[in-house]
Write a protein that holds these residues in place. Structure first.
Motif, PDB file in Angstrom:
ATOM      1  N   MET A   1       0.844  -1.194   0.000  1.00  0.00           N
ATOM      2  CA  MET A   1       0.000   0.000   0.000  1.00  0.00           C
ATOM      3  C   MET A   1       0.877   1.240   0.000  1.00  0.00           C
ATOM      4  N   ASP A   2       0.672   2.104  -0.942  1.00  0.00           N
ATOM      5  CA  ASP A   2       1.424   3.358  -1.024  1.00  0.00           C
ATOM      6  C   ASP A   2       0.659   4.452  -0.279  1.00  0.00           C
ATOM      7  N   VAL A   3       1.306   5.053   0.710  1.00  0.00           N
ATOM      8  CA  VAL A   3       0.684   6.105   1.510  1.00  0.00           C
ATOM      9  C   VAL A   3       0.944   7.449   0.835  1.00  0.00           C
ATOM     10  N   THR A   4      -0.122   8.152   0.481  1.00  0.00           N
ATOM     11  CA  THR A   4       0.008   9.430  -0.219  1.00  0.00           C
ATOM     12  C   THR A   4      -0.048  10.626   0.718  1.00  0.00           C
ATOM     13  N   SER A   5      -0.702  10.483   1.858  1.00  0.00           N
ATOM     14  CA  SER A   5      -0.858  11.587   2.798  1.00  0.00           C
ATOM     15  C   SER A   5       0.482  11.955   3.434  1.00  0.00           C
ATOM     16  N   LEU A   6       0.854  13.231   3.345  1.00  0.00           N
ATOM     17  CA  LEU A   6       2.073  13.707   3.979  1.00  0.00           C
ATOM     18  C   LEU A   6       2.007  13.518   5.490  1.00  0.00           C
ATOM     19  N   GLY A   7       0.816  13.753   6.072  1.00  0.00           N
ATOM     20  CA  GLY A   7       0.657  13.575   7.510  1.00  0.00           C
ATOM     21  C   GLY A   7       0.938  12.151   7.940  1.00  0.00           C
ATOM     22  N   PHE A   8       0.268  11.185   7.300  1.00  0.00           N
ATOM     23  CA  PHE A   8       0.472   9.792   7.691  1.00  0.00           C
ATOM     24  C   PHE A   8       1.854   9.279   7.284  1.00  0.00           C
ATOM     25  N   ARG A   9       2.367   9.760   6.148  1.00  0.00           N
ATOM     26  CA  ARG A   9       3.685   9.290   5.707  1.00  0.00           C
ATOM     27  C   ARG A   9       4.762   9.680   6.717  1.00  0.00           C
ATOM     28  N   THR A  10       4.691  10.904   7.238  1.00  0.00           N
ATOM     29  CA  THR A  10       5.675  11.323   8.233  1.00  0.00           C
ATOM     30  C   THR A  10       5.408  10.645   9.578  1.00  0.00           C
ATOM     31  N   ASP A  11       4.140  10.409   9.914  1.00  0.00           N
ATOM     32  CA  ASP A  11       3.824   9.637  11.125  1.00  0.00           C
ATOM     33  C   ASP A  11       4.499   8.272  11.075  1.00  0.00           C
ATOM     34  N   LEU A  12       4.305   7.552   9.965  1.00  0.00           N
ATOM     35  CA  LEU A  12       4.825   6.198   9.835  1.00  0.00           C
ATOM     36  C   LEU A  12       6.347   6.182   9.855  1.00  0.00           C
ATOM     37  N   ALA A  13       6.973   7.169   9.245  1.00  0.00           N
ATOM     38  CA  ALA A  13       8.431   7.223   9.230  1.00  0.00           C
ATOM     39  C   ALA A  13       8.987   7.315  10.646  1.00  0.00           C
ATOM     40  N   LEU A  14       8.363   8.134  11.485  1.00  0.00           N
ATOM     41  CA  LEU A  14       8.855   8.287  12.852  1.00  0.00           C
ATOM     42  C   LEU A  14       8.529   7.066  13.699  1.00  0.00           C
ATOM     43  N   LEU A  15       7.367   6.489  13.489  1.00  0.00           N
ATOM     44  CA  LEU A  15       7.010   5.300  14.251  1.00  0.00           C
ATOM     45  C   LEU A  15       7.962   4.150  13.960  1.00  0.00           C
ATOM     46  N   THR A  16       8.220   3.878  12.703  1.00  0.00           N
ATOM     47  CA  THR A  16       9.104   2.768  12.366  1.00  0.00           C
ATOM     48  C   THR A  16      10.538   3.046  12.818  1.00  0.00           C
ATOM     49  N   ALA A  17      10.951   4.311  12.766  1.00  0.00           N
ATOM     50  CA  ALA A  17      12.310   4.655  13.203  1.00  0.00           C
ATOM     51  C   ALA A  17      12.492   4.477  14.703  1.00  0.00           C
ATOM     52  N   SER A  18      11.385   4.509  15.456  1.00  0.00           N
ATOM     53  CA  SER A  18      11.485   4.376  16.916  1.00  0.00           C
ATOM     54  C   SER A  18      11.007   3.017  17.417  1.00  0.00           C
ATOM     55  N   GLY A  19      10.852   2.041  16.522  1.00  0.00           N
ATOM     56  CA  GLY A  19      10.595   0.679  16.962  1.00  0.00           C
ATOM     57  C   GLY A  19       9.233   0.101  16.673  1.00  0.00           C
ATOM     58  N   SER A  20       8.318   0.873  16.095  1.00  0.00           N
ATOM     59  CA  SER A  20       7.002   0.342  15.747  1.00  0.00           C
ATOM     60  C   SER A  20       7.110  -0.522  14.490  1.00  0.00           C
ATOM     61  N   THR A  21       6.123  -1.375  14.294  1.00  0.00           N
ATOM     62  CA  THR A  21       6.093  -2.231  13.110  1.00  0.00           C
ATOM     63  C   THR A  21       4.886  -1.873  12.251  1.00  0.00           C
ATOM     64  N   VAL A  22       5.009  -2.107  10.956  1.00  0.00           N
ATOM     65  CA  VAL A  22       3.921  -1.837  10.007  1.00  0.00           C
ATOM     66  C   VAL A  22       3.717  -3.079   9.150  1.00  0.00           C
ATOM     67  N   GLU A  23       2.508  -3.615   9.175  1.00  0.00           N
ATOM     68  CA  GLU A  23       2.161  -4.782   8.369  1.00  0.00           C
ATOM     69  C   GLU A  23       1.254  -4.330   7.231  1.00  0.00           C
ATOM     70  N   ASP A  24       1.667  -4.647   6.012  1.00  0.00           N
ATOM     71  CA  ASP A  24       0.925  -4.227   4.824  1.00  0.00           C
ATOM     72  C   ASP A  24      -0.056  -5.327   4.432  1.00  0.00           C
ATOM     73  N   ARG A  25      -1.353  -5.019   4.516  1.00  0.00           N
ATOM     74  CA  ARG A  25      -2.398  -5.976   4.157  1.00  0.00           C
ATOM     75  C   ARG A  25      -3.009  -5.663   2.788  1.00  0.00           C
ATOM     76  N   GLY A  26      -2.362  -4.798   2.028  1.00  0.00           N
ATOM     77  CA  GLY A  26      -2.874  -4.462   0.703  1.00  0.00           C
ATOM     78  C   GLY A  26      -3.870  -3.321   0.734  1.00  0.00           C
ATOM     79  N   THR A  27      -5.025  -3.555   1.350  1.00  0.00           N
ATOM     80  CA  THR A  27      -6.045  -2.505   1.456  1.00  0.00           C
ATOM     81  C   THR A  27      -5.825  -1.607   2.668  1.00  0.00           C
ATOM     82  N   HIS A  28      -4.981  -2.051   3.601  1.00  0.00           N
ATOM     83  CA  HIS A  28      -4.729  -1.264   4.800  1.00  0.00           C
ATOM     84  C   HIS A  28      -3.405  -1.683   5.442  1.00  0.00           C
TER      85      HIS A  28
END
Length: 268
Positions: A1-28
């Motif tokens: 899933m490609d995130v287009t929102s600048l808000g969410f894209r920067t949120d995710l970048a900081l979360l993953t950089a500080s230890g959070s995980t992101v699982e891509d389910r295609g639709t979400h």
């Protein structure tokens, strides 16, 4: 899933950089922060698109399936357009629909001078004071669990600082942090503000503006930032502060949540 929102894209970048995980389910996406399970926007699902009509309760059910122990519900949608019918359905499911403004700036206007010390947080007592500030401005059912959450968030930010991605500034009065703002790099030339907070008893004194300005100047001068990103509720005091500093509206960010007896802080 490609995130287009600048808000969410920067949120995710900081979360993953500080230890959070992101699982891509295609639709979400499913975002998890195992070290801090009561962090609402560290444990959420992000939809690529709004659900089909009638699918709102199914989305809430999907969150419950992914986070069966959570006492909250947090759902983001990468596109900010929500029909009145879908909004009503989410509200009927017990969620608050929040469409926030994502603002950007490439330079900042200086705020008025404040009679307080403005500097990066350094000592453990500084960070503990920041945790107490978070508890003071954002009520939850269980104050002790909120303090654990605030301390866990401190640990995540300290990891980002140690990695050289930014810092958190505080405005201190009598050695207590009464206002604070952090900024961290998320991608080349982009820096995102995090959690702008000011104690209720110290608002309307220019302290939040001083904290944001100090953090923003640090990003521009020391982190190689060319674009500063901050997020604010449309109906809060914060957005006016940010606009006066030189931030301009860029896009909208759609978030739905069910909290446990909270009062919102100024988030960046």
């Amino acid at each position: 899933m490609d995130v287009t929102s600048l808000g969410f894209r920067t949120d995710l970048a900081l979360l993953t950089a500080s230890g959070s995980t992101v699982e891509d389910r295609g639709t979400h996406l499913v975002v998890r922060t195992p070290a801090n399970p009561t962090y609402y926007w560290g444990n959420f699902i992000l939809l690529a698109e709004p659900p089909v009509p009638g699918g709102e309760r199914e989305v809430v059910g999907a969150f419950r399936t992914e986070f069966p122990e959570a006492g909250h519900v947090s759902i983001g949608i990468d596109h900010p357009d929500l029909t009145p019918e879908s909004r009503a359905a989410f509200e009927a499911a017990g969620l608050v629909v929040d469409v926030a403004s994502v603002l950007t700036a490439s330079e900042l206007r200086a705020p008025r001078e404040v009679e307080a010390e403005v500097r990066p947080l350094q000592s453990e007592s500084d960070w503990e004071s920041r945790a107490r500030l978070s508890v003071a401005i954002e009520e939850r059912d269980d104050e002790e669990s909120h303090l654990r959450f605030a301390r866990g968030r401190n640990v995540q930010e300290q990891a980002l600082i140690e990695a050289g991605r930014g810092t958190r500034f505080g405005v201190l009065v009598d050695d207590e942090v009464v206002s604070t703002a952090a900024v961290f790099t998320t991608e080349d030339g982009v820096a995102r503000f995090q959690s702008v907070e000011t104690h209720m008893g110290h608002r309307r004194k220019g302290l939040a503006a001083a904290a944001v300005h100090a953090a923003g100047r640090y990003a521009l001068e020391h982190l190689g930032a060319r674009t500063l990103v901050i997020v604010a509720d449309d109906d809060g005091e914060a957005i006016g502060i940010y606009r006066r500093l030189g931030f301009a509206d860029t896009e909208r960010q759609l978030m739905l949540e069910r909290r446990q007896g909270t009062r919102a802080s100024l988030d960046g």
